[in-house]
Design a protein around this motif. Structure first.
Motif, PDB file in Angstrom:
ATOM      1  N   SER A  19       0.833  -1.207   0.000  1.00 14.08           N
ATOM      2  CA  SER A  19       0.000   0.000   0.000  1.00 14.08           C
ATOM      3  C   SER A  19       0.869   1.259   0.000  1.00 14.08           C
ATOM      4  O   SER A  19       0.566   2.236  -0.683  1.00 14.08           O
ATOM      5  N   ALA A  20       1.956   1.241   0.755  1.00 15.86           N
ATOM      6  CA  ALA A  20       2.865   2.392   0.786  1.00 15.86           C
ATOM      7  C   ALA A  20       3.554   2.558  -0.566  1.00 15.86           C
ATOM      8  O   ALA A  20       3.665   3.674  -1.086  1.00 15.86           O
ATOM      9  N   ARG A  21       3.990   1.449  -1.128  1.00 17.00           N
ATOM     10  CA  ARG A  21       4.637   1.510  -2.441  1.00 17.00           C
ATOM     11  C   ARG A  21       3.673   2.050  -3.494  1.00 17.00           C
ATOM     12  O   ARG A  21       4.036   2.861  -4.327  1.00 17.00           O
ATOM     13  N   GLU A  22       2.438   1.568  -3.445  1.00 15.43           N
ATOM     14  CA  GLU A  22       1.437   2.002  -4.414  1.00 15.43           C
ATOM     15  C   GLU A  22       1.183   3.506  -4.300  1.00 15.43           C
ATOM     16  O   GLU A  22       1.096   4.202  -5.306  1.00 15.43           O
ATOM     17  N   GLN A  23       1.088   4.017  -3.080  1.00 16.95           N
ATOM     18  CA  GLN A  23       0.864   5.452  -2.887  1.00 16.95           C
ATOM     19  C   GLN A  23       2.020   6.266  -3.451  1.00 16.95           C
ATOM     20  O   GLN A  23       1.812   7.293  -4.105  1.00 16.95           O
ATOM     21  N   LEU A  24       3.224   5.802  -3.206  1.00 15.77           N
ATOM     22  CA  LEU A  24       4.407   6.507  -3.691  1.00 15.77           C
ATOM     23  C   LEU A  24       4.459   6.490  -5.223  1.00 15.77           C
ATOM     24  O   LEU A  24       4.689   7.526  -5.850  1.00 15.77           O
ATOM     25  N   VAL A  25       4.212   5.343  -5.805  1.00 13.43           N
ATOM     26  CA  VAL A  25       4.247   5.209  -7.264  1.00 13.43           C
ATOM     27  C   VAL A  25       3.159   6.061  -7.911  1.00 13.43           C
ATOM     28  O   VAL A  25       3.398   6.759  -8.895  1.00 13.43           O
ATOM     29  N   ARG A  26       1.957   6.028  -7.342  1.00  8.89           N
ATOM     30  CA  ARG A  26       0.858   6.835  -7.895  1.00  8.89           C
ATOM     31  C   ARG A  26       1.171   8.325  -7.835  1.00  8.89           C
ATOM     32  O   ARG A  26       0.809   9.076  -8.728  1.00  8.89           O
ATOM     33  N   THR A  27       1.840   8.739  -6.781  1.00  7.81           N
ATOM     34  CA  THR A  27       2.138  10.163  -6.597  1.00  7.81           C
ATOM     35  C   THR A  27       3.239  10.644  -7.532  1.00  7.81           C
ATOM     36  O   THR A  27       3.133  11.727  -8.104  1.00  7.81           O
ATOM     37  N   TYR A  28       4.297   9.856  -7.714  1.00  2.00           N
ATOM     38  CA  TYR A  28       5.477  10.379  -8.397  1.00  2.00           C
ATOM     39  C   TYR A  28       5.729   9.863  -9.812  1.00  2.00           C
ATOM     40  O   TYR A  28       6.604  10.392 -10.498  1.00  2.00           O
ATOM     41  N   THR A  29       5.003   8.888 -10.285  1.00  2.00           N
ATOM     42  CA  THR A  29       5.268   8.382 -11.634  1.00  2.00           C
ATOM     43  C   THR A  29       5.049   9.458 -12.694  1.00  2.00           C
ATOM     44  O   THR A  29       5.863   9.619 -13.607  1.00  2.00           O
ATOM     45  N   SER A  30       3.971  10.206 -12.580  1.00  2.00           N
ATOM     46  CA  SER A  30       3.728  11.253 -13.582  1.00  2.00           C
ATOM     47  C   SER A  30       4.796  12.341 -13.507  1.00  2.00           C
ATOM     48  O   SER A  30       5.183  12.898 -14.536  1.00  2.00           O
ATOM     49  N   HIS A  31       5.318  12.610 -12.309  1.00  2.00           N
ATOM     50  CA  HIS A  31       6.392  13.603 -12.166  1.00  2.00           C
ATOM     51  C   HIS A  31       7.659  13.111 -12.876  1.00  2.00           C
ATOM     52  O   HIS A  31       8.328  13.886 -13.570  1.00  2.00           O
ATOM     53  N   ILE A  70      12.123  11.929   0.516  1.00  2.00           N
ATOM     54  CA  ILE A  70      12.174  10.708  -0.296  1.00  2.00           C
ATOM     55  C   ILE A  70      12.115  11.046  -1.792  1.00  2.00           C
ATOM     56  O   ILE A  70      12.698  10.358  -2.620  1.00  2.00           O
ATOM     57  N   ARG A  71      11.467  12.162  -2.130  1.00  2.00           N
ATOM     58  CA  ARG A  71      11.403  12.627  -3.525  1.00  2.00           C
ATOM     59  C   ARG A  71      12.812  12.973  -4.031  1.00  2.00           C
ATOM     60  O   ARG A  71      13.161  12.687  -5.176  1.00  2.00           O
ATOM     61  N   THR A  72      13.634  13.573  -3.164  1.00  2.00           N
ATOM     62  CA  THR A  72      15.001  13.924  -3.537  1.00  2.00           C
ATOM     63  C   THR A  72      15.799  12.661  -3.843  1.00  2.00           C
ATOM     64  O   THR A  72      16.549  12.612  -4.826  1.00  2.00           O
ATOM     65  N   PHE A  73      15.633  11.654  -3.011  1.00  2.00           N
ATOM     66  CA  PHE A  73      16.289  10.364  -3.223  1.00  2.00           C
ATOM     67  C   PHE A  73      15.833   9.752  -4.549  1.00  2.00           C
ATOM     68  O   PHE A  73      16.648   9.285  -5.349  1.00  2.00           O
ATOM     69  N   LEU A  74      14.532   9.782  -4.797  1.00  2.00           N
ATOM     70  CA  LEU A  74      13.957   9.230  -6.016  1.00  2.00           C
ATOM     71  C   LEU A  74      14.489   9.952  -7.248  1.00  2.00           C
ATOM     72  O   LEU A  74      14.902   9.326  -8.228  1.00  2.00           O
ATOM     73  N   VAL A 147      14.888  22.374 -16.401  1.00  2.00           N
ATOM     74  CA  VAL A 147      14.110  23.585 -16.113  1.00  2.00           C
ATOM     75  C   VAL A 147      13.865  24.363 -17.402  1.00  2.00           C
ATOM     76  O   VAL A 147      12.742  24.779 -17.681  1.00  2.00           O
ATOM     77  N   PHE A 148      14.910  24.562 -18.201  1.00  2.00           N
ATOM     78  CA  PHE A 148      14.774  25.314 -19.453  1.00  2.00           C
ATOM     79  C   PHE A 148      13.800  24.610 -20.396  1.00  2.00           C
ATOM     80  O   PHE A 148      12.917  25.247 -20.977  1.00  2.00           O
ATOM     81  N   CYS A 162       8.032  22.983 -10.521  1.00  2.00           N
ATOM     82  CA  CYS A 162       8.521  22.796  -9.146  1.00  2.00           C
ATOM     83  C   CYS A 162       8.114  21.425  -8.618  1.00  2.00           C
ATOM     84  O   CYS A 162       8.920  20.737  -7.973  1.00  2.00           O
ATOM     85  N   ASN A 163       6.879  21.011  -8.888  1.00  2.00           N
ATOM     86  CA  ASN A 163       6.414  19.698  -8.431  1.00  2.00           C
ATOM     87  C   ASN A 163       7.140  18.566  -9.148  1.00  2.00           C
ATOM     88  O   ASN A 163       7.514  17.572  -8.527  1.00  2.00           O
ATOM     89  N   ILE A 164       7.333  18.714 -10.440  1.00  2.00           N
ATOM     90  CA  ILE A 164       7.991  17.670 -11.223  1.00  2.00           C
ATOM     91  C   ILE A 164       9.435  17.469 -10.757  1.00  2.00           C
ATOM     92  O   ILE A 164       9.882  16.345 -10.575  1.00  2.00           O
ATOM     93  N   LEU A 165      10.153  18.572 -10.573  1.00  2.00           N
ATOM     94  CA  LEU A 165      11.571  18.487 -10.239  1.00  2.00           C
ATOM     95  C   LEU A 165      11.843  18.509  -8.739  1.00  2.00           C
ATOM     96  O   LEU A 165      12.988  18.337  -8.314  1.00  2.00           O
ATOM     97  N   GLY A 166      10.803  18.786  -7.946  1.00  2.00           N
ATOM     98  CA  GLY A 166      10.987  18.807  -6.499  1.00  2.00           C
ATOM     99  C   GLY A 166      11.847  19.970  -6.035  1.00  2.00           C
ATOM    100  O   GLY A 166      12.715  19.804  -5.186  1.00  2.00           O
ATOM    101  N   ILE A 167      11.620  21.164  -6.623  1.00  2.00           N
ATOM    102  CA  ILE A 167      12.401  22.346  -6.267  1.00  2.00           C
ATOM    103  C   ILE A 167      11.456  23.465  -5.847  1.00  2.00           C
ATOM    104  O   ILE A 167      10.261  23.423  -6.129  1.00  2.00           O
ATOM    105  N   SER A 168      12.017  24.476  -5.176  1.00  2.00           N
ATOM    106  CA  SER A 168      11.216  25.626  -4.762  1.00  2.00           C
ATOM    107  C   SER A 168      11.091  26.612  -5.919  1.00  2.00           C
ATOM    108  O   SER A 168      11.850  26.549  -6.895  1.00  2.00           O
ATOM    109  N   SER A 169      10.157  27.543  -5.800  1.00  2.00           N
ATOM    110  CA  SER A 169       9.974  28.529  -6.875  1.00  2.00           C
ATOM    111  C   SER A 169      11.188  29.447  -6.980  1.00  2.00           C
ATOM    112  O   SER A 169      11.558  29.877  -8.070  1.00  2.00           O
TER     113      SER A 169
END
Length: 193
Positions: A19-31, A70-74, A147-148, A162-169
């Protein structure tokens, strides 16, 4: 909303809870997919890189210490996978793409598919300019290039980038400024030759 950085969630990922893996995959695959597209990969390559990133992530997640999100690691894994793909593609892309170019420009009856091209001088200038820009973009650091690509070429919204790359504005603005500056300097240097 799930806190992916919580020690409890990280432990559930390390234990392999589906369930945890599924949540993570659903959240970040499109990113991952959009970031790969933003880095100039085809849709097929983007899918492959996203899939490969997840495989490696789940193989090495036990080493994740939780000192970063965990997004940074990914995305660290993701950038390595993109670089691996590019290195392997360089070995196989030493071929002449003339057949592909010719097929795209001519219809089956042998006529121009989109009418007569621009003047030969104009076409040569455009091709040389595009070649210089592509060469300069390839020299950008991976994140600046992403980014470019996402902002200028793909015209994505700042929030999405910002969401895709996991960075601030703020970081987005700095990276975009740096990428534009480096591209401008590189193009000017190449144009002087």
């Amino acid at each position: 909303m799930i806190n992916f950085s919580s020690p409890k969630f990280i432990e559930s990922i390390k234990r392999g809870e589906s369930s945890a893996r599924e949540q993570l995959v659903r959240t970040y695959t499109s990113h991952l997919f959009k970031a790969a597209l933003g880095m100039g990969l085809s849709e097929e390559q983007s899918n492959d890189v996203a899939h490969s990133t997840w495989i490696t992530f789940f193989d090495v997640v036990g080493k994740f210490e939780g000192r970063s999100h965990i997004r940074t690691f990914l995305f660290g894994i993701f950038y390595n996978k993109v670089n691996e793909l590019r290195r392997s593609n360089l070995k196989f892309l030493k071929t002449d793409p003339i057949e592909e170019i010719m097929e795209s420009r001519f219809a089956d009856d042998g006529h121009w598919s989109e009418g007569w091209p621009t003047s030969p001088d104009r076409a040569l200038e455009n091709a040389q300019g595009l070649s210089i820009i592509e060469e300069c973009m390839d020299k950008l650091p991976t994140v600046q290039k992403a980014v470019f690509q996402l902002k200028v070429v793909d015209e994505e919204k700042n929030e999405d980038i910002c969401n895709i790359l996991g960075i601030s504005s703020t970081n987005l603005r700095q990276l975009l400024y740096r990428s534009k500056t480096r591209l401008k300097e590189c193009v000017e240097r190449k144009g002087e030759r």
